[in-house]
Design an enzyme around this catalytic site. Structure first.
Site, mmCIF file in Angstrom:
data_model
loop_
_atom_site.group_PDB
_atom_site.id
_atom_site.type_symbol
_atom_site.label_atom_id
_atom_site.label_comp_id
_atom_site.label_asym_id
_atom_site.label_seq_id
_atom_site.Cartn_x
_atom_site.Cartn_y
_atom_site.Cartn_z
ATOM 1 N N HIS A 1 -9.236 -0.495 0.063
ATOM 2 C CA HIS A 1 -10.343 -1.005 -0.766
ATOM 3 C C HIS A 1 -11.686 -0.501 -0.232
ATOM 4 O O HIS A 1 -12.555 -0.079 -0.990
ATOM 5 C CB HIS A 1 -10.379 -2.536 -0.753
ATOM 6 C CG HIS A 1 -9.182 -3.210 -1.356
ATOM 7 N ND1 HIS A 1 -8.448 -4.168 -0.702
ATOM 8 C CD2 HIS A 1 -8.585 -3.068 -2.565
ATOM 9 C CE1 HIS A 1 -7.467 -4.596 -1.477
ATOM 10 N NE2 HIS A 1 -7.525 -3.935 -2.609
ATOM 11 N N LYS B 1 -1.619 -15.099 -10.761
ATOM 12 C CA LYS B 1 -1.185 -14.433 -9.533
ATOM 13 C C LYS B 1 -1.241 -15.395 -8.363
ATOM 14 O O LYS B 1 -2.283 -15.997 -8.115
ATOM 15 C CB LYS B 1 -2.087 -13.240 -9.244
ATOM 16 C CG LYS B 1 -1.406 -11.906 -9.426
ATOM 17 C CD LYS B 1 -2.341 -10.808 -8.991
ATOM 18 C CE LYS B 1 -1.681 -9.443 -9.108
ATOM 19 N NZ LYS B 1 -2.613 -8.381 -8.736
ATOM 20 N N ARG C 1 -3.811 5.071 -6.138
ATOM 21 C CA ARG C 1 -3.107 5.498 -4.931
ATOM 22 C C ARG C 1 -2.032 6.514 -5.237
ATOM 23 O O ARG C 1 -1.873 7.501 -4.563
ATOM 24 C CB ARG C 1 -2.431 4.288 -4.256
ATOM 25 C CG ARG C 1 -3.379 3.409 -3.544
ATOM 26 C CD ARG C 1 -2.798 2.068 -3.305
ATOM 27 N NE ARG C 1 -2.710 1.316 -4.538
ATOM 28 C CZ ARG C 1 -2.512 0.015 -4.612
ATOM 29 N NH1 ARG C 1 -2.343 -0.662 -3.519
ATOM 30 N NH2 ARG C 1 -2.466 -0.584 -5.766
ATOM 31 N N SER D 1 -2.413 -4.597 -0.307
ATOM 32 C CA SER D 1 -2.519 -5.942 0.280
ATOM 33 C C SER D 1 -1.124 -6.556 0.401
ATOM 34 O O SER D 1 -0.833 -7.260 1.368
ATOM 35 C CB SER D 1 -3.400 -6.836 -0.596
ATOM 36 O OG SER D 1 -4.692 -6.302 -0.704
HETATM 37 P P1 ADP Z 1 -5.229 -5.743 -8.368
HETATM 38 O O1 ADP Z 1 -4.499 -7.009 -8.202
HETATM 39 O O2 ADP Z 1 -6.226 -5.681 -9.452
HETATM 40 O O3 ADP Z 1 -4.368 -4.490 -8.285
HETATM 41 P P2 ADP Z 1 -6.093 -5.111 -5.709
HETATM 42 O O4 ADP Z 1 -7.005 -5.906 -4.881
HETATM 43 O O5 ADP Z 1 -4.727 -4.884 -5.215
HETATM 44 O O6 ADP Z 1 -6.165 -5.749 -7.124
HETATM 45 O O7 ADP Z 1 -6.768 -3.706 -5.964
HETATM 46 C C1 ADP Z 1 -8.006 -3.563 -6.571
HETATM 47 C C2 ADP Z 1 -8.197 -2.110 -6.884
HETATM 48 O O8 ADP Z 1 -8.169 -1.376 -5.670
HETATM 49 C C3 ADP Z 1 -7.095 -1.512 -7.754
HETATM 50 O O9 ADP Z 1 -7.677 -0.526 -8.588
HETATM 51 C C4 ADP Z 1 -6.168 -0.877 -6.766
HETATM 52 O O10 ADP Z 1 -5.485 0.216 -7.336
HETATM 53 C C5 ADP Z 1 -7.168 -0.402 -5.724
HETATM 54 N N1 ADP Z 1 -6.548 -0.267 -4.416
HETATM 55 C C6 ADP Z 1 -5.843 -1.163 -3.708
HETATM 56 N N2 ADP Z 1 -5.414 -0.656 -2.546
HETATM 57 C C7 ADP Z 1 -5.857 0.625 -2.525
HETATM 58 C C8 ADP Z 1 -5.719 1.707 -1.605
HETATM 59 N N3 ADP Z 1 -4.997 1.603 -0.497
HETATM 60 N N4 ADP Z 1 -6.308 2.867 -1.918
HETATM 61 C C9 ADP Z 1 -7.003 2.985 -3.076
HETATM 62 N N5 ADP Z 1 -7.166 2.039 -3.980
HETATM 63 C C10 ADP Z 1 -6.596 0.862 -3.713
#
Ligand code: ADP
Length: 160
Positions: free
Chosen positions: A17, A41, A91, A129
């Site tokens: 992030h 969620k 990703r 996460s």
């Molecule tokens: P969501 O539940 O909306 O997927 P996340 O908090 O998991 O929320 O992710 C928010 C955004 O950050 C999403 O667009 C996700 O693809 C991106 N994201 C999460 N982890 C990574 C990572 N390791 N590298 C790049 N983008 C990421």
């Protein structure tokens, strides 16, 4: 470009992030990190805990003007914020289908709002996460994946 919204669950914030936020900071004047208050969620951290961890991790980045939560439609929140764009991270191919569908639906709901996809550095492409929580639950070392405060918070959650 002006203001952008970076929405997500951030349960908890990871270096993936933060990599996306760093890249977005080079393109945008202001970034609002928006934690989705999504009842559908099940999350490990409360909204307040997630916001605090993001705030701590982004305190040195002056482009991050706000870390907050939002309910309801992202496009409504973005409009209320006066944002021009939504930032999302990509990703792997596996992210693509869902992100593509969401971006097109959001465009349908508000044609003036663009979605910008940013790819993290390769070493974070496997990071989520969900997987970090799994490692922490099994008492593994997550210090290479999340900021210090998030690692400590994970250790506390799984200390029992
Ligand atoms: P969501 O539940 O909306 O997927 P996340 O908090 O998991 O929320 O992710 C928010 C955004 O950050 C999403 O667009 C996700 O693809 C991106 N994201 C999460 N982890 C990574 C990572 N390791 N590298 C790049 N983008 C990421």
């Amino acid at each position: 470009m002006q203001k952008a919204i970076y929405p997500g669950s951030f349960d908890p914030v990871t270096f993936g992030h933060l990599d996306v936020i760093q890249r977005a900071s080079r393109l945008c004047d202001a970034i609002v990190v928006a934690v989705a208050n999504n009842d559908g969620k099940k999350s490990l951290f409360t909204i307040e805990e997630r916001i605090e961890l993001i705030q701590e991790a982004t305190s040195g980045n002056e482009k991050v003007v706000e870390v907050t939560s939002f309910d309801g439609l992202l496009v409504d929140f973005a409009r209320a914020q006066g944002a021009l764009a939504i930032v999302r991270g990509l990703r792997a191919i596996s992210d693509f289908e869902f992100e593509f569908q969401m971006a097109l639906m959001n465009r349908k709901l508000d044609p003036t709002l663009e979605t910008i996809f940013l790819m993290p550095t390769e070493e974070y492409t496997y990071l989520s996460s969900r997987i970090v929580k799994e490692i922490a639950r099994l008492h593994g070392d997550v210090s290479a994946f999340v900021p210090k405060a998030a690692a400590a918070a994970l250790a506390t959650k799984f200390s029992a």
